[in-house]
Design an enzyme around this catalytic site. Structure first.
Site, mmCIF file in Angstrom:
data_model
loop_
_atom_site.group_PDB
_atom_site.id
_atom_site.type_symbol
_atom_site.label_atom_id
_atom_site.label_comp_id
_atom_site.label_asym_id
_atom_site.label_seq_id
_atom_site.Cartn_x
_atom_site.Cartn_y
_atom_site.Cartn_z
ATOM 1 N N CYS A 75 0.898 -1.108 -0.169
ATOM 2 C CA CYS A 75 0.038 -0.005 -0.048
ATOM 3 C C CYS A 75 1.015 1.182 0.095
ATOM 4 O O CYS A 75 1.680 1.542 1.145
ATOM 5 C CB CYS A 75 -0.938 -0.058 1.361
ATOM 6 S SG CYS A 75 -2.011 1.586 1.289
ATOM 7 N N CYS A 219 -5.047 5.768 -4.212
ATOM 8 C CA CYS A 219 -4.085 4.606 -4.179
ATOM 9 C C CYS A 219 -2.928 4.674 -4.615
ATOM 10 O O CYS A 219 -2.738 5.128 -6.087
ATOM 11 C CB CYS A 219 -5.063 3.568 -5.218
ATOM 12 S SG CYS A 219 -4.093 2.090 -5.073
#
Length: 276
Positions: A75, A219
């Site tokens: 992430c 993201c």
């Protein structure tokens, strides 16, 4: 027992961050799902866990759980928050740290202006490494969804991504096509799906349907994957500014075999305690 946590966000992609270096607990998927509920829990896109390293070559271990309780490999927005967290909590005094993740080792650098640059490592483009089912590596692939043919690029930034070029992200079928492509059988481990609008060679817009989460405000790995896909196709040139609903990321990539560098903010929202 009570666990101290910090709520953070990177461009609106929000996280609960737990220090399990100075605190000791065994967090299970049921806890993640309970805490992740935005109505009855704390609410977040991902839970980030800071652990002691398993190797002397790195400074920390970084684990990531989606709100549905599933553990994922990487992430990017979380990585920036991870770097800010370990600095703020005085778990390290280093400005540059090496962190092990399920998707590989990454390097995090905290800049004087508070922005964080993450060396995400080189993208993985071979189908078997993404993973994506294809006979050979290609710039893009054609797959079928409900009788409709969709062309996308497949890239791994430590986690699998599909990237589609669209005319306008505002009208892109993120919530209809995104969940179908996320679980498409050609992505054996599912995938994050990015909808990319190219504005000029150094500027693009992006919306991402994240695996196990849904659409998020930003993201980081999705922005990296989109930049890589766009540069490989000749649509974009490094450096690239990627505008997401939550804000802007700066992405640099010099080409095959070279690391992707991502720079963006990391913000602490509040501190709290939760019962395990």
């Amino acid at each position: 027992m009570l666990l101290r946590f910090t709520k953070m966000h990177g461009l609106g992609n929000d996280f609960m961050v737990l220090d399990l270096v100075s605190q000791h607990a065994h967090v299970q998927p049921k806890h993640v799902k309970l805490w992740g509920d935005r109505n009855t829990g704390i609410g977040f896109d991902q839970l980030l866990i800071v652990e002691a390293p398993s190797s002397p070559d790195v400074d920390f271990r970084y684990r990531i759980f989606n709100a549905d309780g599933s553990e994922v490999e990487q992430c990017g927005n979380g990585a920036r928050c991870f770097a800010r967290f370990v600095q703020d909590k005085r778990l390290t005094v280093k400005k540059s740290i090496r962190v092990e993740t399920k998707g590989g080792i990454i390097e995090l650098n905290i800049r004087p202006d508070g922005q964080v640059t993450v060396d995400m490592g080189p993208p993985r483009l071979a189908p078997a490494e993404i993973p994506f089912q294809a006979e050979r590596e290609a710039l893009s692939y054609e797959i079928e969804v409900n009788g409709q043919r969709v062309e996308l690029a497949a890239v791994s930034m430590g986690n699998p991504h599909g990237v589609l070029r669209v005319e306008n992200v505002d009208s892109a079928p993120v919530h209809s096509l995104g969940p179908q492509l996320e679980v498409h059988p050609r992505f054996p481990k599912k995938a994050n799906i990015g909808f990319l609008q190219v504005l000029d060679p150094h500027h693009a817009r992006l919306r991402v349907w994240e695996r196990g989460v849904g659409e998020t405000q930003a993201c980081g790995t999705g922005a990296c994957a989109a930049a890589v896909a766009g540069i490989r196709q000749g649509w974009l040139q490094s450096p690239v500014q990627i505008d997401l609903p939550g804000g802007r990321l700066h992405i640099e990539w010099a080409g095959p075999g070279q690391p992707v560098m991502m720079t963006g903010p990391a913000v602490r929202v509040y501190e709290g305690q939760v019962r395990l």
